[in-house]
Each structure stands twice: as structure tokens, then as C-alpha cells.
Write an enzyme that holds these catalytic residues in place. Structure first.
Site, PDB file in Angstrom:
ATOM      1  N   HIS A   1     -16.714  18.287 -40.899  1.00 36.04           N
ATOM      2  CA  HIS A   1     -15.786  17.396 -40.201  1.00 36.04           C
ATOM      3  C   HIS A   1     -14.527  17.131 -41.018  1.00 36.04           C
ATOM      4  O   HIS A   1     -13.708  16.280 -40.641  1.00 36.04           O
ATOM      5  CB  HIS A   1     -16.511  16.076 -39.890  1.00 36.04           C
ATOM      6  CG  HIS A   1     -15.867  15.251 -38.838  1.00 36.04           C
ATOM      7  ND1 HIS A   1     -15.434  13.961 -39.048  1.00 36.04           N
ATOM      8  CD2 HIS A   1     -15.569  15.534 -37.546  1.00 36.04           C
ATOM      9  CE1 HIS A   1     -14.910  13.478 -37.945  1.00 36.04           C
ATOM     10  NE2 HIS A   1     -14.971  14.393 -37.020  1.00 36.04           N
TER      11      HIS A   1
ATOM     12  N   LYS B   1     -10.810  17.531 -42.844  1.00 37.72           N
ATOM     13  CA  LYS B   1      -9.467  18.059 -42.591  1.00 37.72           C
ATOM     14  C   LYS B   1      -8.757  18.089 -43.943  1.00 37.72           C
ATOM     15  O   LYS B   1      -8.331  17.059 -44.456  1.00 37.72           O
ATOM     16  CB  LYS B   1      -8.682  17.185 -41.624  1.00 37.72           C
ATOM     17  CG  LYS B   1      -9.294  17.069 -40.220  1.00 37.72           C
ATOM     18  CD  LYS B   1     -10.278  15.949 -40.112  1.00 37.72           C
ATOM     19  CE  LYS B   1     -10.819  15.834 -38.691  1.00 37.72           C
ATOM     20  NZ  LYS B   1     -11.972  14.920 -38.606  1.00 37.72           N
TER      21      LYS B   1
ATOM     22  N   ASP C   1      -0.780  25.048 -53.543  1.00 35.31           N
ATOM     23  CA  ASP C   1      -0.466  25.310 -54.949  1.00 35.31           C
ATOM     24  C   ASP C   1      -1.245  24.404 -55.901  1.00 35.31           C
ATOM     25  O   ASP C   1      -0.845  24.234 -57.062  1.00 35.31           O
ATOM     26  CB  ASP C   1       1.040  25.149 -55.208  1.00 35.31           C
ATOM     27  CG  ASP C   1       1.865  26.229 -54.535  1.00 35.31           C
ATOM     28  OD1 ASP C   1       1.306  27.310 -54.258  1.00 35.31           O
ATOM     29  OD2 ASP C   1       3.064  25.994 -54.261  1.00 35.31           O
TER      30      ASP C   1
ATOM     31  N   HIS D   1      -7.729   7.340 -32.881  1.00 36.46           N
ATOM     32  CA  HIS D   1      -8.576   8.260 -33.636  1.00 36.46           C
ATOM     33  C   HIS D   1      -8.483   8.024 -35.142  1.00 36.46           C
ATOM     34  O   HIS D   1      -9.119   8.720 -35.922  1.00 36.46           O
ATOM     35  CB  HIS D   1      -8.173   9.712 -33.305  1.00 36.46           C
ATOM     36  CG  HIS D   1      -9.128  10.745 -33.775  1.00 36.46           C
ATOM     37  ND1 HIS D   1      -8.868  11.591 -34.835  1.00 36.46           N
ATOM     38  CD2 HIS D   1     -10.361  11.083 -33.346  1.00 36.46           C
ATOM     39  CE1 HIS D   1      -9.885  12.407 -35.018  1.00 36.46           C
ATOM     40  NE2 HIS D   1     -10.813  12.117 -34.138  1.00 36.46           N
TER      41      HIS D   1
ATOM     42  N   LYS E   1      -9.025   6.544 -38.868  1.00 34.64           N
ATOM     43  CA  LYS E   1     -10.216   6.109 -39.612  1.00 34.64           C
ATOM     44  C   LYS E   1      -9.733   5.463 -40.908  1.00 34.64           C
ATOM     45  O   LYS E   1      -9.557   6.137 -41.919  1.00 34.64           O
ATOM     46  CB  LYS E   1     -11.134   7.298 -39.876  1.00 34.64           C
ATOM     47  CG  LYS E   1     -11.495   8.080 -38.590  1.00 34.64           C
ATOM     48  CD  LYS E   1     -11.663   9.547 -38.893  1.00 34.64           C
ATOM     49  CE  LYS E   1     -11.622  10.435 -37.677  1.00 34.64           C
ATOM     50  NZ  LYS E   1     -12.493  10.110 -36.582  1.00 34.64           N
TER      51      LYS E   1
ATOM     52  N   ASP F   1      -8.361  -6.722 -48.844  1.00 37.03           N
ATOM     53  CA  ASP F   1      -7.699  -7.651 -49.771  1.00 37.03           C
ATOM     54  C   ASP F   1      -6.252  -7.281 -50.066  1.00 37.03           C
ATOM     55  O   ASP F   1      -5.717  -7.655 -51.121  1.00 37.03           O
ATOM     56  CB  ASP F   1      -8.481  -7.746 -51.082  1.00 37.03           C
ATOM     57  CG  ASP F   1      -9.845  -8.389 -50.881  1.00 37.03           C
ATOM     58  OD1 ASP F   1     -10.073  -8.970 -49.805  1.00 37.03           O
ATOM     59  OD2 ASP F   1     -10.689  -8.278 -51.800  1.00 37.03           O
TER      60      ASP F   1
END
Length: 508
Positions: free
Chosen positions: A200, A202, A207, A426, A428, A433
Site C-alpha cells: 500500500h 507510495k 538520486d 483520502h 492520512k 500538540d
């Protein structure tokens, strides 16, 4: 009727096996035992298929750093405790890097293609979803161009999330010199043993110095311009500095377990080698052809983003553009189904239990376990303001009813819940604090904790936390608060559906 007795005995034997195998996870065991009662023998077959009898063995990427990796004294006590507690979960300990927050697909793809265009030595890409659409084809063409220029390009996709990525595009990439691999490809009959293990992540590393990670895959829907999908809110990170080495280590580990792709002759397509070597336009020219249906093409993605995504409501209030790179201390964590420790879940738990002032959570799939719920409720009891932002409409639909069964106890405990109305949510993200933030690929569900390869960044920076909090506040203007009265007004049929979905929560 003797066969009924035999069916009962066989099913009982299977249920005993299931109970023994899942003794450490009683909630999951109870769910599967219920399924086996409703569907004798068939339920056990489903269990074997979806819980992967094949075990993945891979060591966790652990930090070689010692306990001297600490934050400066300028950070709060909660930040120092969290950083210290997470030190053994990280890839290479506490790093310093510059971070840029990206809050939609268009600006993410702009920055990504610009960085790919400027790559000198290597480009490594890893995606759960990589589509062959307006976005995917332009990035694929750019990767082919860079490979032809002599840059080493490695491409990893998930076998399920990117199952529709066409064979002829893989052939084009291979012919241009791009190394392609697939994690857990759907190849009969072997896919049955790894069906629910998914990559899952991404990740893009360029470089070894610059990286991209977060919630955004490669697909036209992430621009917010795709018909029948609409506005898409997501969060991604561009990171320059030492953290790129950590993400490179995760990519390399996943590369080693992925299956290599080979060039295959496909008679349906007339794919020629010389086609892969035709130069393409730069990222500015590429972006000109991406426009919403029925609208005239705009000079570039920046203009298109300004027209489509800058306005958050009908008052015409413009959203500020992406800030510059911000200095931050960063810890990189990998969720790995091959080890017993649920790294992402434990990181969330530690962050929540150490918060002293505020917790702001944005997530599309909120189906947590009892420990995470207890961490949130005890944070509220300590006087921490907890705000949870979730989409009103969840895809897949079964997750929405399951999520609603958790809302009542959070509201009763004093938490605040907001339902996002503008479109697809979508992102996440968690901000704690005002100086600690988490951005990654993981959802609040058992799949992300236990079955998926995931990656998340824990960032210690007041500037990054402030930027993410400002985006959270803007998202609240497109949301409505959930009231306990609304939950109490649900019909009996809605409650039954939600409880049934809750029963499946440990399996989602």
C-alpha cells in the site's frame, strides 16, 4: 441424515484449527468462528484464502542508532517522549530533512514530474495504484525518456491495486531499459496464498536525495477533475535530505521481494521499440493537455489548479499555495506484515497516549481496534482536545457502516467528529500538540496494521504541524460536526447493518 453429523464434525474440527491459529487475536477468531457457523466448511475455506497460509519472512528495518538520538531541548516533553519511544521502530533513527506539504494531486504531480525531469542518476517508484490514464501515461512517458537518457529507473507496483495497468505499457518500459517488478502478482494459482498481503506504499526516491510519499497514487482521480469522482482531498510530502535514504531502504526491501517482469510479445498491440525512444515534452508542456471535461485547456497545471482547487467554498476564499520547504526532524516507519509487531498501530498508540494538548486526525477509513479507541478516549479524559475528520461517504461502502459504530463512544467520551462533505477525503494525517505530525499511507484499520506494507513519516516541526493544522481547519469549513442526536435517530435497519459491518471490522 448422517451427512449432517459428518458436516458438523468436520466443521467443528476446522473451527478448532482456526481458534488455535488465531488465539492471539480473539476478536478476529470470533468473527471467523461466526462465519464458519453460518457457512460450514466454506467459511474455513474463505479463512484460508484471505488469511494467507503462506507466511512472509522478512526482518524489520531497524535503526542502528542508539538512545542518543534525541530532539533538541526546544521541543516539548511529549515530542521528546514520542521520539524516544519510537526510536526502535524507525528505519534509521531520527533524521533532519526539509519537508514540503502537498495537499492535492495536481501540485503533487507537478513537483514529481519536475523532480523526475531533473534526475541525474536514479529514479525509484513504488505505488499501490498506478493507472494508465491521463496522468499515468504522462508519467510513464517521462520515465521512458529519462531511462533513454541514461538514468536508472526502477518501477514497483502492487499486483492487486495496479492489476489493470496494461501489459503493453510494461513492455514499453522494459524496452526502454526500465526495470519493472510486481509485488504479489495475481498469477494462478499462487496468488491465493498472498491475496490479502498488499503493498500500500507510495514512494518515489530520486538520486537518493529527494523523496515523495503520502496518500496520493498515480491516477487522474487524484487531480479532482475526473468525472463522477469530483473533488479529491489528499496529503502528500516532498522530502529533501537524509530521510530519502530511509525511504530508499524501504524501496530496496520491497524490490527484493517483488517478482521481475519480462518482455512478452502481445499480438494485440503493435508496440515498437522506437516508440519508446521518441522524445516527449517536459513537465510544463505535459500538464497543458490535462483539463476538466467541457473546459478549455489552460496554460498549465498551476492555472488549472487555481481555477479548480483554490476555492474552498462559495465565499471565494482562496487557499494559500504550498509553502516552501520546512526544516523538520523526521522518523520513518515501515509497516511490515512479515513480522509480529504492528509497527504503524503501535506508533499511533504511542503518539495518542503521549499527547498533552491536541490531537487532530484525518483519515478516510476509521475502523480501529479497541486499543486505539481506548487511547483516544483516555486522551480526552486527560483534557486533550481530540478532533476526528472523516468522509461522510466512504468507499468501499461496507467501511462506512462499520466506522459509524465507533462514533458513539468517542462522542460520549468528549471527542469531536466532523464529516467531510466537499468530495473524496483520502488524506492520512495526524497532528499532535502543534509540533508533531504523522503523514503516510496507512488507514485506521486492521488491514493497514497487520496485512499491508505501509510507510509513514513522524515529523517534529512546529512549522509543518502549523501548515497541516491550517489545512485541517480549512477542511472543517467543508465539513459538518456529527452530533450524538444524529446517531440516536438511526433506524433499526441501519443499526443492524452497522453492527453486521462492525462484526467484519477485524477483517477489513
Amino acid at each position: 441424515m448422517v451427512w449432517i453429523l459428518w458436516l458438523y464434525l468436520v466443521n467443528t474440527f476446522f473451527m478448532l484449527i482456526l481458534a488455535i491459529r488465531e488465539v492471539r487475536r480473539p476478536a478476529k477468531a470470533l468473527n471467523w468462528l461466526t462465519i464458519c457457523l453460518v457457512l460450514p466448511v466454506i467459511g474455513f475455506g474463505l479463512y484460508l484464502i484471505t488469511t494467507n497460509p503462506k507466511r512472509i519472512h522478512r526482518k524489520r528495518l531497524t535503526s542502528p542508532h542508539n538512545e542518543s538520538d534525541t530532539l533538541p531541548d526546544s521541543f516539548s516533553r511529549s515530542a521528546s517522549i514520542i521520539a524516544h519511544s519510537l526510536r526502535h521502530f524507525t528505519v534509521h533513527g531520527l533524521r533532519t530533512s526539509r519537508v514540503q506539504v502537498l495537499t492535492n494531486g495536481i501540485e503533487t504531480y507537478e513537483k514529481l514530474m519536475e523532480s523526475v525531469q531533473n534526475a541525474q542518476r536514479t529514479i525509484d517508484l513504488e505505488y499501490y495504484i498506478y493507472r494508465d490514464d491521463q496522468i499515468g501515461r504522462r508519467i510513464t512517458d517521462l520515465l521512458i525518456e529519462r531511462a533513454v537518457d541514461g538514468v536508472r529507473v526502477r518501477f514497483v507496483r502492487d499486483g492487486w491495486g495496479s492489476r489493470k495497468f496494461p501489459r503493453h505499457q510494461i513492455n514499453r518500459m522494459l524496452e526502454a531499459g526500465i526495470e519493472c517488478r510486481t509485488i504479489f502478482p495475481l498469477r494462478f494459482p499462487w496468488f491465493m496464498s498472498t491475496l490479502t498481503y498488499r503493498d500500500h506504499c507510495k514512494i518515489v526516491v530520486i538520486d537518493g536525495k529527494e523523496a515523495f510519499t503520502g496518500g496520493i497514487n498515480v491516477g487522474y482521480e487524484y487531480t479532482g477533475l475526473k468525472p463522477n469522482v469530483g473533488f479529491w482531498r489528499d496529503t502528500h510530502l516532498r522530502i529533501v535530505g537524509e530521510v530519502a535514504v530511509d525511504l530508499q531502504a524501504i524501496f530496496d526491501a520491497h524490490w527484493n521481494i517483488a517478482s521481475p517482469e519480462r518482455i512478452k510479445t502481445m499480438t494485440r498491440w503493435n508496440t515498437k521499440v522506437e516508440d519508446t525512444r521518441k522524445p516527449i515534452q517536459g513537465s510544463e508542456r505535459i500538464s497543458q493537455n490535462i483539463a476538466s471535461p467541457g473546459r478549455a485547456n489552460l496554460p498549465g497545471w498551476s492555472a488549472e489548479w487555481g481555477a479548480e482547487l483554490d476555492t474552498m467554498d462559495d465565499t471565494g476564499v482562496a487557499v494559500p499555495g504550498t509553502k516552501a520547504l520546512q526544516e523538520a526532524y523526521v522518523q520513518t516507519l515501515e509497516g511490515n506484515p512479515g513480522i509480529p509487531t504492528q509497527v504503524i498501530r503501535e506508533a499511533y498508540f504511542i503518539c495518542m497516549t503521549q499527547a498533552t494538548d491536541t490531537i487532530d486526525i484525518t483519515n478516510p477509513y476509521f475502523v480501529p481496534d479497541a486499543d486505539i479507541i481506548m487511547a483516544i478516549k483516555t486522551a480526552v479524559a486527560r483534557g486533550v482536545r481530540v478532533r476526528l475528520l472523516v468522509p461522510r461517504h466512504v468507499v468501499p461502502k461496507i467501511v462506512g457502516p462499520a466506522s459509524r459504530t465507533f462514533y458513539g463512544e468517542l462522542l460520549e467520551a468528549g471527542g469531536q467528529i466532523y464529516l467531510y462533505n466537499k468530495g473524496i477525503l483520502h488524506a492520512k494525517v495526524m497532528v499532535i500538540d502543534g509540533e508533531i505530525a504523522e503523514v503516510g499511507s496507512a488507514n485506521y484499520d486492521m488491514r493497514s496494521y497487520r496485512l499491508n506494507y505501509e510507510v509513514c513519516e513522524i515529523l517534529y516541526s512546529a512549522d509543518v504541524a502549523r501548515e497541516l493544522t491550517e489545512q485541517f481547519e480549512r477542511d472543517l469549513t467543508d465539513s459538518v460536526p456529527l452530533r450524538m442526536e444524529e446517531l440516536l435517530e438511526r433506524s433499526r435497519s441501519e443499526r443492524i447493518i452497522e453492527q453486521a459491518a462492525r462484526l467484519l471490522a477485524p477483517l477489513l
